[in-house]
Enzyme design. Structure first.
Site, PDB file in Angstrom:
ATOM      1  N   THR A   1       1.199  -1.030  -0.038  1.00 54.75           N
ATOM      2  CA  THR A   1       0.236  -0.325   0.190  1.00 54.75           C
ATOM      3  C   THR A   1       0.875   1.808   0.189  1.00 54.75           C
ATOM      4  O   THR A   1       0.142   2.328  -1.075  1.00 54.75           O
ATOM      5  CB  THR A   1      -0.419   0.033   1.392  1.00 54.75           C
ATOM      6  OG1 THR A   1      -1.764  -0.870   1.421  1.00 54.75           O
ATOM      7  CG2 THR A   1      -1.713   1.478   1.732  1.00 54.75           C
TER       8      THR A   1
ATOM      9  N   LYS B   1       7.860   0.329  11.551  1.00 59.25           N
ATOM     10  CA  LYS B   1       7.907   0.569  13.434  1.00 59.25           C
ATOM     11  C   LYS B   1       8.257  -0.063  14.169  1.00 59.25           C
ATOM     12  O   LYS B   1       8.776  -0.685  16.238  1.00 59.25           O
ATOM     13  CB  LYS B   1       6.449   1.211  14.005  1.00 59.25           C
ATOM     14  CG  LYS B   1       5.561   0.319  13.360  1.00 59.25           C
ATOM     15  CD  LYS B   1       4.389   0.822  12.380  1.00 59.25           C
ATOM     16  CE  LYS B   1       3.396   0.093  11.196  1.00 59.25           C
ATOM     17  NZ  LYS B   1       2.262   0.726  10.821  1.00 59.25           N
TER      18      LYS B   1
ATOM     19  N   VAL C   1       5.711   6.725  12.650  1.00 58.94           N
ATOM     20  CA  VAL C   1       4.962   6.957  13.664  1.00 58.94           C
ATOM     21  C   VAL C   1       3.892   8.505  13.410  1.00 58.94           C
ATOM     22  O   VAL C   1       4.181   9.790  12.444  1.00 58.94           O
ATOM     23  CB  VAL C   1       5.870   7.504  14.795  1.00 58.94           C
ATOM     24  CG1 VAL C   1       4.736   7.814  15.702  1.00 58.94           C
ATOM     25  CG2 VAL C   1       6.614   6.204  15.047  1.00 58.94           C
TER      26      VAL C   1
ATOM     27  N   GLY D   1      -7.542   0.847   3.563  1.00 59.07           N
ATOM     28  CA  GLY D   1      -5.930   1.199   3.390  1.00 59.07           C
ATOM     29  C   GLY D   1      -5.647   0.769   4.409  1.00 59.07           C
ATOM     30  O   GLY D   1      -3.530   1.914   4.329  1.00 59.07           O
TER      31      GLY D   1
ATOM     32  N   GLU E   1      -2.793  -2.997   8.897  1.00 57.44           N
ATOM     33  CA  GLU E   1      -1.645  -3.841   8.544  1.00 57.44           C
ATOM     34  C   GLU E   1      -2.102  -4.732   7.345  1.00 57.44           C
ATOM     35  O   GLU E   1      -3.043  -4.927   8.423  1.00 57.44           O
ATOM     36  CB  GLU E   1      -1.066  -4.265  10.019  1.00 57.44           C
ATOM     37  CG  GLU E   1      -0.570  -2.863  11.063  1.00 57.44           C
ATOM     38  CD  GLU E   1       0.384  -1.694   9.901  1.00 57.44           C
ATOM     39  OE1 GLU E   1       2.011  -2.705   9.626  1.00 57.44           O
ATOM     40  OE2 GLU E   1       0.325  -0.716   9.498  1.00 57.44           O
TER      41      GLU E   1
ATOM     42  N   LYS F   1       4.428   2.314  18.501  1.00 56.66           N
ATOM     43  CA  LYS F   1       5.236   3.388  18.093  1.00 56.66           C
ATOM     44  C   LYS F   1       5.073   4.778  19.007  1.00 56.66           C
ATOM     45  O   LYS F   1       6.241   5.687  19.511  1.00 56.66           O
ATOM     46  CB  LYS F   1       3.410   4.429  17.387  1.00 56.66           C
ATOM     47  CG  LYS F   1       3.772   3.595  15.746  1.00 56.66           C
ATOM     48  CD  LYS F   1       2.304   3.837  14.986  1.00 56.66           C
ATOM     49  CE  LYS F   1       2.226   3.374  13.924  1.00 56.66           C
ATOM     50  NZ  LYS F   1       0.192   3.535  12.897  1.00 56.66           N
TER      51      LYS F   1
HETATM   52  N1  HSE Z   1      -2.099   0.057  10.455  1.00 58.70           N
HETATM   53  C1  HSE Z   1      -1.389   1.615  10.524  1.00 58.70           C
HETATM   54  C2  HSE Z   1      -3.060   2.649  11.215  1.00 58.70           C
HETATM   55  C3  HSE Z   1      -0.732   2.333   9.611  1.00 58.70           C
HETATM   56  O1  HSE Z   1      -3.530   1.683  11.192  1.00 58.70           O
HETATM   57  O2  HSE Z   1      -2.464   3.272  12.473  1.00 58.70           O
HETATM   58  C4  HSE Z   1      -0.270   3.502  10.125  1.00 58.70           C
HETATM   59  O3  HSE Z   1       0.819   2.955  10.914  1.00 58.70           O
END
Ligand code: HSE
Length: 409
Positions: free
Chosen positions: A16, A92, A119, A174, A177, A192
């Protein structure tokens, strides 16, 4: 850098964010050339299934890593820096587990390791902590640093979506993860917060030292009661000084409406930094999504093309504190009979837990008690929860969620 004024960027990962970065780079090449005197070009793309790392490394001045995972990514980044290449990453999990090794390697090798995209997406929290606030003594950092869970909680509260519906929508957009359980169980936010704590408090912090809880256990009626009590439910990361140590943690928490993070909704992230010298700064913006995160990565590439910046060595080792003080929301399903409220109050009092507000609903032979309790040491509250769970008048396991007690505004 090649002699023809071209700055060659090798890309690891084409998901992505990687795909969005590959599209974005040529669109910005003219402007970047005007800014830096060098024209960035994508020199090669490697994914887990295709491409050769050796070839990418040889043909690049800088490696952008958007492949994720720990191995072999860690080895690639160490090899790239040892070969004199700058590195930009949004990984991260890798930084929160092997950051010290990677930052040390960057220092020794005299290259840049940049990670703004790791982050809070495009919100520039890393450079603010590393540069703008380098002179402030930071007391506390609060963050909504996972866009997926903030989106899910917002949609559950706003339009009554179920948890699975909201998660599916976050994946479709999108934000999530590859394995969304890292979002939902709090591990993504914990990684993070480890990185933010490392920068804010100048002390080594690894993911294994961050206590985290996710949002899997949140029930729709928690959100309904929150609404009734005038509270907003968020997944909150906290890194704060506690005595001479440091507490870093992630858990769902209710916020009063005046809190700077209470109005942050959807996939947005926000980070609040508190320090005596600056009072409080809140930064917010898109925290997840391909183009948004790719834009932070591109910003890092441009910075790496100009003069150096690095993460300095840590200057101290703070003790990580496990037990801190929190206020709680407490949800109890009890038998509706004489003495039950007194028994519950007695159990709470035995652990020094003091009730701030109560809502009670009669439900036939049962009653639902929803309380907010004043701040108390978490270990005492856990003891109280265990004692409540053992009462024979309880009709369901007790549920609790932390409440951030500061009433702003
Ligand atoms: N999966 C993460 C979130 C993407 O939803 O914040 C950004 O790190």
């Amino acid at each position: 850098m090649s002699a023809d004024g071209v700055f060659r960027v090798g890309l690891l990962g084409h998901g992505t964010v990687g795909g969005a970065f590959a599209t974005m780079l040529p669109l910005h090449a003219d402007r970047i050339e005007r800014l830096t005197g060098l024209r960035p070009e994508l020199s090669g793309v490697m994914t887990r299934r295709s491409g050769s790392f050796k070839e990418i490394l040889e043909g690049s001045d800088l490696i952008v890593e958007l492949m994720g995972g720990i191995d072999p990514t860690r080895t690639y980044l160490l090899e790239a820096m040892r070969a004199g290449r700058h590195v930009v990453t949004a990984n991260k999990q890798l930084l929160s587990q092997h950051g010290e090794e990677l930052w040390e390697c960057a220092r020794v090798c005299g290259v840049q390791l940049r990670f703004e995209g790791a982050v809070a997406g495009v919100v520039p929290v890393i450079r603010v902590l590393q540069e703008a606030l380098a002179g402030a003594t930071i007391e506390r950092v609060h963050g909504i640093v996972n866009g997926t869970t903030n989106f899910i909680l917002t949609e559950m509260a706003r339009v009554g979506m179920t948890f699975p519906e909201a998660l599916a929508e976050a994946q479709r957009l999108g934000y999530a993860e590859a394995d969304p359980s890292e979002d939902v169980d709090g591990r993504d936010a914990a990684a993070k917060m480890a990185i933010l704590a490392r920068l804010a408090f100048d002390t080594p912090v690894s993911l294994s030292q961050v206590r985290y809880e996710g949002i899997e256990h949140i029930q729709p009626d928690d959100l309904a009661y929150a609404d009734e009590l005038g509270l907003q439910l968020k997944l909150i990361g906290t890194a704060e000084r506690v005595g001479s140590g440091l507490s870093v943690r992630v858990h769902p928490a209710f916020l009063y409406p005046g809190h700077p993070l209470a109005s942050v909704s959807g996939p947005f992230n926000a980070v609040t930094v508190e320090s005596e010298a600056i009072t409080e700064i809140t930064m917010s913006g898109p925290g997840a999504g391909g183009p948004q995160t790719a834009s932070a990565v591109l910003g890092d590439v441009i910075s790496a093309m100009i003069p150096p910046a690095s993460t300095p060595p840590t200057s101290r080792v703070l003790e990580i504190v496990g037990d801190v003080v929190s206020a709680f929301y407490l949800h109890l399903e009890v038998a509706d009979q004489p003495g039950v409220l007194a028994t519950v109050a007695q159990v709470l009092a035995e652990q020094d837990v003091s009730v701030k507000s109560v809502v009670q609903r009669g439900l036939g032979a049962q009653a639902r008690l929803v309380m907010v309790v004043h701040p108390v040491l978490e270990s005492r509250f856990t003891e109280a929860m265990a004692a409540l769970a053992g009462l024979d008048v309880l009709r369901a396991p007790p549920r609790a969620i932390r409440v951030l007690e500061e009433e702003f505004g």
